[in-house]
Design a protein around this motif. Structure first.
Motif, mmCIF file in Angstrom:
data_model
loop_
_atom_site.group_PDB
_atom_site.id
_atom_site.type_symbol
_atom_site.label_atom_id
_atom_site.label_comp_id
_atom_site.label_asym_id
_atom_site.label_seq_id
_atom_site.Cartn_x
_atom_site.Cartn_y
_atom_site.Cartn_z
ATOM 1 N N ASP A 72 4.562 -4.775 21.957
ATOM 2 C CA ASP A 72 4.964 -5.838 22.991
ATOM 3 C C ASP A 72 4.187 -6.947 22.461
ATOM 4 O O ASP A 72 4.330 -8.198 23.298
ATOM 5 N N TRP A 73 4.088 -7.201 21.284
ATOM 6 C CA TRP A 73 3.247 -8.412 20.567
ATOM 7 C C TRP A 73 4.144 -9.582 20.643
ATOM 8 O O TRP A 73 3.582 -10.947 20.867
ATOM 9 N N SER A 74 5.448 -9.478 20.784
ATOM 10 C CA SER A 74 6.280 -10.833 20.802
ATOM 11 C C SER A 74 6.284 -11.579 22.098
ATOM 12 O O SER A 74 6.671 -12.497 21.994
ATOM 13 N N THR A 75 5.544 -10.688 23.227
ATOM 14 C CA THR A 75 5.398 -11.606 24.412
ATOM 15 C C THR A 75 4.449 -12.770 24.343
ATOM 16 O O THR A 75 4.487 -13.574 25.091
ATOM 17 N N LEU A 76 3.761 -12.505 23.290
ATOM 18 C CA LEU A 76 2.682 -13.758 23.246
ATOM 19 C C LEU A 76 3.175 -14.645 21.950
ATOM 20 O O LEU A 76 2.949 -14.448 20.852
ATOM 21 N N ARG A 77 3.978 -15.382 22.500
ATOM 22 C CA ARG A 77 4.730 -16.428 21.644
ATOM 23 C C ARG A 77 4.158 -17.383 20.806
ATOM 24 O O ARG A 77 4.525 -17.891 19.678
ATOM 25 N N LEU A 78 3.050 -17.682 21.146
ATOM 26 C CA LEU A 78 2.092 -18.641 20.492
ATOM 27 C C LEU A 78 0.989 -18.167 19.608
ATOM 28 O O LEU A 78 0.346 -18.840 18.770
ATOM 29 N N LEU A 79 1.271 -16.887 19.517
ATOM 30 C CA LEU A 79 0.094 -15.942 18.691
ATOM 31 C C LEU A 79 0.229 -16.307 17.111
ATOM 32 O O LEU A 79 1.182 -16.312 16.678
ATOM 33 N N LYS A 80 -1.057 -16.648 16.762
ATOM 34 C CA LYS A 80 -1.002 -17.298 15.324
ATOM 35 C C LYS A 80 -1.814 -16.162 14.550
ATOM 36 O O LYS A 80 -1.585 -15.999 13.448
ATOM 37 N N THR A 81 -2.732 -15.639 15.136
ATOM 38 C CA THR A 81 -3.644 -14.526 14.409
ATOM 39 C C THR A 81 -4.163 -13.283 15.412
ATOM 40 O O THR A 81 -4.414 -13.477 16.552
ATOM 41 N N LEU A 82 -3.877 -12.348 14.682
ATOM 42 C CA LEU A 82 -4.160 -11.001 15.437
ATOM 43 C C LEU A 82 -5.081 -10.087 14.726
ATOM 44 O O LEU A 82 -4.671 -9.906 13.323
ATOM 45 N N HIS A 83 -5.885 -9.677 15.105
ATOM 46 C CA HIS A 83 -7.108 -9.005 14.356
ATOM 47 C C HIS A 83 -6.890 -7.473 15.042
ATOM 48 O O HIS A 83 -7.196 -7.106 16.155
ATOM 49 N N LEU A 84 -6.508 -6.709 14.031
ATOM 50 C CA LEU A 84 -6.346 -5.277 14.362
ATOM 51 C C LEU A 84 -7.260 -4.127 13.833
ATOM 52 O O LEU A 84 -6.992 -2.749 13.895
ATOM 53 N N ASN A 85 -7.999 -4.553 12.781
ATOM 54 C CA ASN A 85 -8.821 -3.370 11.895
ATOM 55 C C ASN A 85 -9.687 -2.718 12.589
ATOM 56 O O ASN A 85 -10.195 -2.952 13.560
ATOM 57 N N LYS A 86 -10.082 -1.448 11.788
ATOM 58 C CA LYS A 86 -11.018 -0.686 12.405
ATOM 59 C C LYS A 86 -10.551 -0.017 13.871
ATOM 60 O O LYS A 86 -11.289 0.160 14.869
ATOM 61 N N ASN A 87 -9.301 0.263 14.033
ATOM 62 C CA ASN A 87 -8.820 1.060 15.057
ATOM 63 C C ASN A 87 -8.512 2.375 14.553
ATOM 64 O O ASN A 87 -8.849 2.836 13.379
ATOM 65 N N ILE A 88 -7.799 3.287 15.338
ATOM 66 C CA ILE A 88 -7.724 4.582 14.831
ATOM 67 C C ILE A 88 -6.112 4.862 15.093
ATOM 68 O O ILE A 88 -5.417 5.792 15.593
ATOM 69 N N PHE A 89 -5.274 3.870 14.155
ATOM 70 C CA PHE A 89 -3.863 3.859 14.292
ATOM 71 C C PHE A 89 -3.271 5.268 13.664
ATOM 72 O O PHE A 89 -3.691 5.717 12.522
ATOM 73 N N GLU A 90 -2.459 5.821 14.216
ATOM 74 C CA GLU A 90 -1.486 6.878 13.585
ATOM 75 C C GLU A 90 -0.445 6.328 13.114
ATOM 76 O O GLU A 90 0.388 5.521 13.496
ATOM 77 N N CYS A 91 -0.032 6.621 11.389
ATOM 78 C CA CYS A 91 0.854 6.092 10.804
ATOM 79 C C CYS A 91 1.814 6.937 10.345
ATOM 80 O O CYS A 91 2.790 6.680 9.306
ATOM 81 N N ASP A 92 2.005 8.277 10.982
ATOM 82 C CA ASP A 92 3.064 8.961 10.557
ATOM 83 C C ASP A 92 4.337 8.478 10.687
ATOM 84 O O ASP A 92 4.499 7.462 11.651
ATOM 85 N N CYS A 93 5.365 8.786 10.085
ATOM 86 C CA CYS A 93 6.956 8.226 10.308
ATOM 87 C C CYS A 93 7.679 8.423 11.501
ATOM 88 O O CYS A 93 8.541 8.337 11.566
ATOM 89 N N ASP A 94 7.067 9.308 12.399
ATOM 90 C CA ASP A 94 7.578 9.637 13.710
ATOM 91 C C ASP A 94 7.225 8.596 14.727
ATOM 92 O O ASP A 94 8.077 8.621 15.726
ATOM 93 N N ASN A 95 6.398 7.792 14.482
ATOM 94 C CA ASN A 95 6.334 6.542 15.306
ATOM 95 C C ASN A 95 6.512 5.246 14.728
ATOM 96 O O ASN A 95 6.833 5.237 13.890
#
Length: 204
Positions: free
Chosen positions: A123-146
């Motif tokens: 739902d990132w697009s709900t923050l319409r004025l967002l210019k910078t987003l820091h996402l690093n060092k999380n435990i993201f799942e990157c398989d192609c099913d999600n």
């Protein structure tokens, strides 16, 4: 912004710069400060305080522009409607998920790095004025099913700056690869299937 009214006695638990910026070791100072001074606070930093929940008084900080709650144990579902808040730092907490739609709409810089997030916020697009987003060092799942890879690239296409490399945690085949380097092509999916996940129908 300088507030001439910012002349209250700074509580012992906090340091104040005289221009509406406060650094504190907890939220207890809000009780001693009193409601009449809440609107004078434009910047608030509370680090390494073991904070799990946000105090109800936070909603009265109507002129707050900068809020740094990094290095705590916060798990939040929402932030009060602070219409002037532009910078929100929640890095190094214990966030497992976050609903960006429940954050103040004027945020321009959001830091949710170093948490326990497995999904890139859809739902990132709900923050319409967002210019910078820091996402690093999380435990993201990157398989192609999600949709993490797809969502990540949509954020970049929109023009939002993601300054640090964001890497995958799972599955094993994609571990430590950047989200931006994964295309979910047919070959990616076939190789991912060999690791026990993936589906040929999920090509973006």
């Amino acid at each position: 912004t300088t507030f001439a009214a910012f002349v209250f006695h700074c509580p012992e638990e906090a340091t104040c710069d005289g221009n509406g910026a406060i650094k504190a070791t907890s939220f207890k100072f809000l009780d001693k400060l009193g409601p009449k001074n809440y609107r004078s606070i434009v910047s608030l930093t509370v680090l390494n305080a073991g904070i799990e929940k946000l105090p109800p008084q936070l909603k009265y900080l109507k002129n707050l522009e900068y809020l740094d709650l990094s290095h705590n144990t916060i798990q939040i579902s929402s932030i009060p409607l602070l219409t002037k808040l532009k910078v929100l730092k929640l890095s190094n907490n214990t966030l497992k998920n976050i609903n960006l739609a429940n954050l103040p709409k004027n945020i321009e810089d959001l830091d949710i790095s170093n948490n326990l997030l497995t999904d890139v916020p859809k739902d990132w697009s709900t923050l319409r004025l967002l210019k910078t987003l820091h996402l690093n060092k999380n435990i993201f799942e990157c398989d192609c099913d999600n949709n993490n890879v797809f969502t990540f690239k949509k954020i970049l296409e929109y023009g939002t700056n993601i300054p640090e490399p964001v890497t995958c945690h799972l599955p094993k085949y994609f571990a430590d690869k950047t989200l931006n380097s994964i295309n979910c092509t047919l070959s990616d999916i076939i190789l991912n299937d060999l690791e026990g996940s993936g589906d040929e129908d999920d090509i973006f």
